[in-house]
Each structure stands twice: as C-alpha cells, then as structure tokens.
Design a protein around this motif. Sequence first.
Motif, short mmCIF file in Angstrom:
data_model
loop_
_atom_site.label_atom_id
_atom_site.label_comp_id
_atom_site.label_asym_id
_atom_site.label_seq_id
_atom_site.Cartn_x
_atom_site.Cartn_y
_atom_site.Cartn_z
N THR A 28 0.50 -1.22 0.08
CA THR A 28 0.11 -0.13 -0.56
C THR A 28 1.10 0.71 0.05
O THR A 28 1.93 1.06 0.38
CB THR A 28 -0.53 -0.13 1.28
OG1 THR A 28 -0.83 1.36 1.74
CG2 THR A 28 -0.35 -0.44 2.19
N SER B 257 5.66 0.69 0.76
CA SER B 257 5.35 1.09 0.30
C SER B 257 6.12 1.69 -0.49
O SER B 257 7.84 0.88 -0.15
CB SER B 257 4.54 2.30 0.50
OG SER B 257 5.06 3.61 -1.12
N VAL B 258 6.88 1.30 -2.15
CA VAL B 258 8.30 1.65 -3.01
C VAL B 258 8.57 3.27 -3.02
O VAL B 258 9.49 3.34 -3.71
CB VAL B 258 8.01 0.28 -4.44
CG1 VAL B 258 8.03 -0.91 -3.23
CG2 VAL B 258 7.21 0.72 -4.36
N GLY B 259 7.54 3.81 -2.24
CA GLY B 259 7.89 4.80 -3.03
C GLY B 259 6.33 6.45 -3.37
O GLY B 259 5.10 5.21 -2.94
N TYR C 67 4.08 7.39 -4.90
CA TYR C 67 3.24 7.52 -5.80
C TYR C 67 2.37 6.84 -5.63
O TYR C 67 2.17 4.96 -4.94
CB TYR C 67 4.07 7.01 -7.01
CG TYR C 67 5.76 6.58 -7.41
CD1 TYR C 67 6.74 6.51 -6.57
CD2 TYR C 67 5.21 4.81 -7.41
CE1 TYR C 67 7.75 5.84 -6.22
CE2 TYR C 67 6.12 3.76 -7.07
CZ TYR C 67 7.58 4.74 -7.06
OH TYR C 67 8.63 3.99 -6.21
N LEU D 76 -0.11 3.19 -7.65
CA LEU D 76 0.15 2.52 -9.18
C LEU D 76 -1.26 1.49 -9.39
O LEU D 76 -1.59 1.75 -8.25
CB LEU D 76 1.05 1.38 -8.73
CG LEU D 76 2.42 2.06 -8.37
CD1 LEU D 76 3.56 1.56 -8.52
CD2 LEU D 76 3.32 2.71 -10.24
C1 4GT Z 1 1.03 2.44 -5.12
C2 4GT Z 1 2.03 1.48 -4.04
C3 4GT Z 1 1.20 0.17 -3.64
C4 4GT Z 1 0.06 0.95 -5.02
C5 4GT Z 1 3.79 1.61 -3.44
C6 4GT Z 1 -4.28 -0.74 -2.91
C7 4GT Z 1 -4.86 -0.87 -4.81
C8 4GT Z 1 -2.89 -0.31 -3.47
C9 4GT Z 1 -3.81 -0.56 -6.23
C10 4GT Z 1 -2.67 -0.71 -4.90
N1 4GT Z 1 0.17 1.94 -5.03
N2 4GT Z 1 0.23 -0.02 -3.96
N3 4GT Z 1 1.68 -0.10 -2.85
N4 4GT Z 1 3.95 2.82 -4.13
N5 4GT Z 1 -1.23 0.35 -5.35
O1 4GT Z 1 4.16 0.74 -2.84
#
Ligand code: 4GT
Length: 217
Positions: free
Chosen positions: A88, A132-134, A136, A138
């Motif tokens: 997340t 989380s990887v950053g 933003y 996705l």
């Molecule tokens: C970005 C990251 C992540 C998402 C991140 C739940 C619905 C989360 C779509 C998903 N976006 N997951 N882990 N920056 N989107 O790590």
Amino acid sequence: MRKIQVITLFPEMFEGVLNSSMMWKAQDQKAVEFRMINLRDFGLGLRKRVDDTPYGGGDGMLLMAEPLFAAINDGKKFDPTAKVVLMTPRGMRWKQSLAQTWSDSNDDYIFVCGRYEGYDERIMTLVDEQVSVGDYVLTGGELPAMTIIDSIVRLIPGVLGGENSAAIESFSDGETLEYPQYTRPEVFNGLEVPKVLLSGNHGEIAKWRAENSLKAE
Ligand code: 4GT
C-alpha cells in the motif's frame, strides 16, 4: 527454505520475474519457494466477485473483506507462521536496510497485492506489515511486491553469485549505494576509465570508491 506467497488477481504478472535467472537460481537451490494465490479463486458467487463499491460513496471499487480473508487463510494454512504484508502507498517506505533485515530473519511472507482503489479496512486485522516502494500510486501492488521480493531474495546467502557483486555487498553498509564501475575496454569512444582503477593500488582504489559512493537519502 524460505516460503514467499503472493495474493494477487494477476499471478501471470509474476511469471517473468520469478523465472528470471536469479530468482530461478534461488528456487533451484531450494533457498526459496514461491506460491501464487489467485484472489479470484476466493471470489464470491458464480461471477467470483472480489470487489464492491465503498460505503459512503466515492469513486471506484474496493477489494472486499471476505475474499481477502479467505485468500490469506489459504496462505496461513500452507504456512501458519508467515507474516502478512500489505502492499500500500500508505505503508512504510521500503529501503535496503529493510531488505537486509527481512532477508536475515527467518520469516516467511504472504504479500497481498491490491487493485482498484484499495482494500476494505477490515483486512488490517490480519496484516502484520504495510510497505510502500515510494510516494506514488500504481494500479496494483504487484510491481511493488516484485520489487520487494527481488530485494529480499538476492540477499539470501548463496543466491547472489559472482565476486564482483559480492564485493559491492561487503563494501556496502546497507545505506551506501554503489560507486561508478567500468569494464573493458580502457578507452571507449574516447571515454577513459579513471586511472586509479587501473593502478593496482588497492588502498587508493578503496579510497576513490568511498569518495564516489552515493549515500541513500
Ligand atoms: C502504490 C504502491 C502500492 C499501489 C506503492 C491498493 C490498490 C494499492 C492499488 C495499489 N500503489 N500499491 N504498494 N507505492 N496501489 O508501494
């Protein structure tokens, strides 16, 4: 052997990555075992539904609690002590020192990859870590999960081969990123390799590399 499970609506996204040379080697060496859990298998009704609209209104769909709980329970049945990791953008920022800590620990993991606008919040009662990887957003948690899995698995002893990469690792304290490197030829298109690297003076080379290393954040 470390066990890594992934809950996703798109298990085929992982095929290329998990069958790439290093990840394949890790499985071949029995350093790690991957198991994909298709969230769709735990969908509700004939349509195998996994998503629904948010209470209170708003755009998009959320992953429903029931299929998520069933998929996580399937992972726990396979590996009762595995940690549940939620992908997340609200999670803690992944970094090299976490990859090292998670790799060194003997923990197994179940990575939960979201889709749509996110998860029914009640999933949090089953979650051990959020990453989380950053900063933003996705369309899904799959790419972050692949990134995190790769960063952990390459650090499992015996997985990463080669003197060159091992040298970088031993030089690295986990926060220091690698220095510039060169291979043959000494001159390419008029671009020269720094003289110190050709000198054979290991003290000077170590000094140059330390001076030219990047610090993370
Ligand atoms: C970005 C990251 C992540 C998402 C991140 C739940 C619905 C989360 C779509 C998903 N976006 N997951 N882990 N920056 N989107 O790590």
